[in-house]
Design a protein around this motif. Sequence first.
Motif, PDB file in Angstrom:
ATOM      1  N   UNK A 196      -8.241  -8.392  -0.602  1.00 40.22           N
ATOM      2  CA  UNK A 196      -7.845  -7.269   0.000  1.00 40.22           C
ATOM      3  C   UNK A 196      -8.541  -6.966   1.531  1.00 40.22           C
ATOM      4  N   UNK A 197      -7.117  -6.848   1.881  1.00 41.93           N
ATOM      5  CA  UNK A 197      -7.385  -5.952   3.057  1.00 41.93           C
ATOM      6  C   UNK A 197      -7.411  -4.325   2.843  1.00 41.93           C
ATOM      7  N   UNK A 198      -8.528  -3.797   2.984  1.00 42.32           N
ATOM      8  CA  UNK A 198      -7.853  -2.210   3.318  1.00 42.32           C
ATOM      9  C   UNK A 198      -8.032  -2.067   5.174  1.00 42.32           C
ATOM     10  N   UNK A 199      -7.489  -1.089   5.445  1.00 43.62           N
ATOM     11  CA  UNK A 199      -7.146  -0.803   6.509  1.00 43.62           C
ATOM     12  C   UNK A 199      -6.255   0.912   6.590  1.00 43.62           C
ATOM     13  N   UNK A 200      -6.712   0.834   7.480  1.00 38.57           N
ATOM     14  CA  UNK A 200      -6.355   2.216   8.127  1.00 38.57           C
ATOM     15  C   UNK A 200      -5.428   2.501   9.955  1.00 38.57           C
ATOM     16  N   UNK A 201      -5.541   1.308  10.264  1.00 40.48           N
ATOM     17  CA  UNK A 201      -4.134   0.859  10.638  1.00 40.48           C
ATOM     18  C   UNK A 201      -2.995   0.014  10.363  1.00 40.48           C
ATOM     19  N   UNK A 202      -1.355  -0.083  11.183  1.00 41.61           N
ATOM     20  CA  UNK A 202      -0.668  -0.400  10.142  1.00 41.61           C
ATOM     21  C   UNK A 202      -0.765  -1.574  10.641  1.00 41.61           C
ATOM     22  N   UNK A 203      -0.650  -2.415  10.377  1.00 44.24           N
ATOM     23  CA  UNK A 203      -0.400  -3.967  10.796  1.00 44.24           C
ATOM     24  C   UNK A 203       1.040  -4.630  10.809  1.00 44.24           C
ATOM     25  N   UNK A 204       1.820  -4.846  11.486  1.00 41.23           N
ATOM     26  CA  UNK A 204       3.179  -5.412  11.147  1.00 41.23           C
ATOM     27  C   UNK A 204       3.425  -6.358  11.471  1.00 41.23           C
ATOM     28  N   UNK A 205       3.876  -7.813  11.513  1.00 33.25           N
ATOM     29  CA  UNK A 205       4.747  -7.966  12.194  1.00 33.25           C
ATOM     30  C   UNK A 205       6.211  -8.538  12.575  1.00 33.25           C
ATOM     31  N   UNK A 206       6.434  -8.409  14.041  1.00 32.38           N
ATOM     32  CA  UNK A 206       7.647  -8.578  14.565  1.00 32.38           C
ATOM     33  C   UNK A 206       9.130  -8.857  13.231  1.00 32.38           C
ATOM     34  N   UNK A 207       9.959  -8.561  13.560  1.00 26.95           N
ATOM     35  CA  UNK A 207      10.971  -9.252  12.933  1.00 26.95           C
ATOM     36  C   UNK A 207      11.030 -10.053  11.499  1.00 26.95           C
ATOM     37  N   UNK A 208       9.788  -8.955  10.770  1.00 25.68           N
ATOM     38  CA  UNK A 208      10.275  -9.399   9.418  1.00 25.68           C
ATOM     39  C   UNK A 208      10.497  -7.988   8.816  1.00 25.68           C
ATOM     40  N   UNK A 209      10.852  -8.292   7.360  1.00 24.16           N
ATOM     41  CA  UNK A 209      11.108  -6.822   6.922  1.00 24.16           C
ATOM     42  C   UNK A 209      10.187  -6.583   6.196  1.00 24.16           C
ATOM     43  N   UNK A 210       9.093  -5.436   5.864  1.00 27.62           N
ATOM     44  CA  UNK A 210       8.298  -5.430   5.042  1.00 27.62           C
ATOM     45  C   UNK A 210       8.603  -3.692   3.558  1.00 27.62           C
ATOM     46  N   UNK A 211       7.613  -3.878   2.662  1.00 26.78           N
ATOM     47  CA  UNK A 211       7.848  -3.225   1.908  1.00 26.78           C
ATOM     48  C   UNK A 211       6.951  -2.698   1.114  1.00 26.78           C
ATOM     49  N   UNK A 212       6.729  -1.026   1.401  1.00 23.08           N
ATOM     50  CA  UNK A 212       5.943  -0.454   1.464  1.00 23.08           C
ATOM     51  C   UNK A 212       6.153   0.741  -0.212  1.00 23.08           C
ATOM     52  N   UNK A 213       4.873   0.700  -0.667  1.00 17.16           N
ATOM     53  CA  UNK A 213       4.636   1.688  -1.431  1.00 17.16           C
ATOM     54  C   UNK A 213       3.768   2.377  -1.289  1.00 17.16           C
ATOM     55  N   UNK A 214       4.481   3.739  -1.319  1.00  7.49           N
ATOM     56  CA  UNK A 214       4.022   5.275  -1.288  1.00  7.49           C
ATOM     57  C   UNK A 214       3.369   5.696  -2.380  1.00  7.49           C
ATOM     58  N   UNK A 215       2.038   6.136  -1.734  1.00  8.47           N
ATOM     59  CA  UNK A 215       1.713   6.751  -2.829  1.00  8.47           C
ATOM     60  C   UNK A 215       0.469   7.753  -2.058  1.00  8.47           C
ATOM     61  N   UNK A 216      -0.631   8.945  -2.979  1.00  3.86           N
ATOM     62  CA  UNK A 216      -1.603   9.552  -2.257  1.00  3.86           C
ATOM     63  C   UNK A 216      -2.608   9.895  -3.032  1.00  3.86           C
ATOM     64  N   UNK A 217      -4.057  10.455  -2.553  1.00  3.91           N
ATOM     65  CA  UNK A 217      -4.511  10.040  -3.719  1.00  3.91           C
ATOM     66  C   UNK A 217      -4.797  11.614  -3.930  1.00  3.91           C
ATOM     67  N   UNK A 218      -4.199  12.842  -3.043  1.00  3.31           N
ATOM     68  CA  UNK A 218      -4.303  14.446  -3.450  1.00  3.31           C
ATOM     69  C   UNK A 218      -3.039  14.846  -3.392  1.00  3.31           C
ATOM     70  N   UNK A 219      -3.194  15.318  -2.155  1.00  4.58           N
ATOM     71  CA  UNK A 219      -1.316  16.663  -1.992  1.00  4.58           C
ATOM     72  C   UNK A 219      -0.565  15.290  -1.760  1.00  4.58           C
ATOM     73  N   UNK A 220       0.475  16.103  -1.821  1.00  6.86           N
ATOM     74  CA  UNK A 220       1.954  15.623  -1.323  1.00  6.86           C
ATOM     75  C   UNK A 220       1.231  15.635   0.495  1.00  6.86           C
ATOM     76  N   UNK A 221       1.950  14.300   1.093  1.00  8.88           N
ATOM     77  CA  UNK A 221       2.061  14.390   2.155  1.00  8.88           C
ATOM     78  C   UNK A 221       3.412  13.241   2.236  1.00  8.88           C
ATOM     79  N   UNK A 222       3.825  13.265   3.515  1.00 11.81           N
ATOM     80  CA  UNK A 222       5.042  12.450   4.007  1.00 11.81           C
ATOM     81  C   UNK A 222       4.255  11.727   5.228  1.00 11.81           C
ATOM     82  N   UNK A 223       5.099  10.419   4.753  1.00  7.89           N
ATOM     83  CA  UNK A 223       5.129   9.122   5.400  1.00  7.89           C
ATOM     84  C   UNK A 223       5.481   9.339   6.452  1.00  7.89           C
ATOM     85  N   UNK A 224       5.643   9.312   7.829  1.00  5.64           N
ATOM     86  CA  UNK A 224       6.559   8.903   8.743  1.00  5.64           C
ATOM     87  C   UNK A 224       6.553   8.019   9.966  1.00  5.64           C
ATOM     88  N   UNK A 225       7.260   7.353  10.085  1.00 11.54           N
ATOM     89  CA  UNK A 225       7.053   6.119  11.306  1.00 11.54           C
ATOM     90  C   UNK A 225       8.336   7.387  11.703  1.00 11.54           C
TER      91      UNK A 225
END
Length: 300
Positions: A196-225
Motif C-alpha cells: 500500500x502507498x501512503x502519500x501526502x500528495x495526490x498523484x493521478x493519471x490524466x484522462x482517467x476516472x478516479x474514485x476516491x473514498x473520503x474520510x477523516x481521522x478527527x473533525x469534519x473537513x472538506x476535500x476540495x479540488x
Amino acid sequence: MNSRRYTAIASVLVAVLWLGFATPLLAQDTAAAPSFDVELTGDYGYHLPPNIAPEGTYPHTVDSLIDILHYFMVVLFVGWGIFFVYCLWKFRQREGHKADAKPIKAKASKYAEIVVAIFEAFLLIGLSIPAWASVRNEFPTEEENPLHLRVVAEQFQWNFHYPGPDGVFGKTSPAFLDLATNILGIDPADPNGKDDITATELHIPVNRKVIADISSKDVIHSFAIGVLRVKQDAIPGMRIPVWFEANRTGNYEISCAQLCGNNHYSMRALMIVEDQGVFDAWYAKAAEGPEEFDEDELDD
Ligand SMILES: [Cu+2]
C-alpha cells in the motif's frame, strides 16, 4: 453638538483606529499558508480557477450555474437598486406631501416577487439538483478502469492511501496509527497492506476516472479540488465516495473547505496530474516503501 452627529464622528474614529493600528498588529500573528515547492499550473485570475475537467461534465455545469446565478444577482441588484432610489425620490417629504412609513399596496411588486421565487425554484429543482444527481448517481463502472484511492483528512493535513500493485487495500485500524511511520494505521500483519502507498500528495493519471473514498481521522473537513469543482465533506466514521477526472497535466491545489481548527488555512495539498506512464513509474516506486533514511544527507 447633537447626539447623532457625535455617534457618527465616534464611529469613524473607531474605524480609523481599528484599521490603522489593530489590523496590522493582528496580521503579524498570522503566518502565511505553506507554499509548495513547485509552481501551480494555470492562470487563476480574478474569476473561477481554471477548469481541467473534460468538457460536458459536471464541473462545467457548475461553472454555467455560477454564471447564471451571477447574471441573476446583477439583474436583482440593479433592479431593486433602481426601485429603491425611485422610492426615495417619489415618497420624499416635500411641499404639499408628507412622508410617512405606511406601506402602499401595489400589484407590480407582488408579481415581481412571485417571478423571482419561481425562478429560484427553477434554479434549484430544474438545474442544480439534476446536475448534482448526475454526478452522485452515475459512478464510473469497473469497465472504465477507474483508479481507486482513499483520502483521509486530519488536522491539518491530507493523506492519500493507494492499494498498491495488488489493487487491494490493507486493513486499517486506529490501533496501528503511528504519526511517524504509519499515518493511516495500516495493519502490518496484513499481506494486502504490504504494497500500500501512503502519500501526502495526490498523484493521478490524466484522462482517467478516479474514485476516491473520503474520510477523516478527527473533525469534519472538506476535500476540495478547485480546478475540478469537487467538494466533499470528510466526516469521521464515514467513508464517502466521490469521483472526478482531470484532462490536463500539471500541479494543482487541494484545499480544505471546512473550518476545521486554527490551522485550517494551512491545510492544503498538491494534486499532480501526470501521463499514465509517469504515474505508473511513481506508483511502482512508491509501493516499494519509503527510501532508507540517510544520515549523511543531514549535513547538507
Ligand atoms: Cu480541514
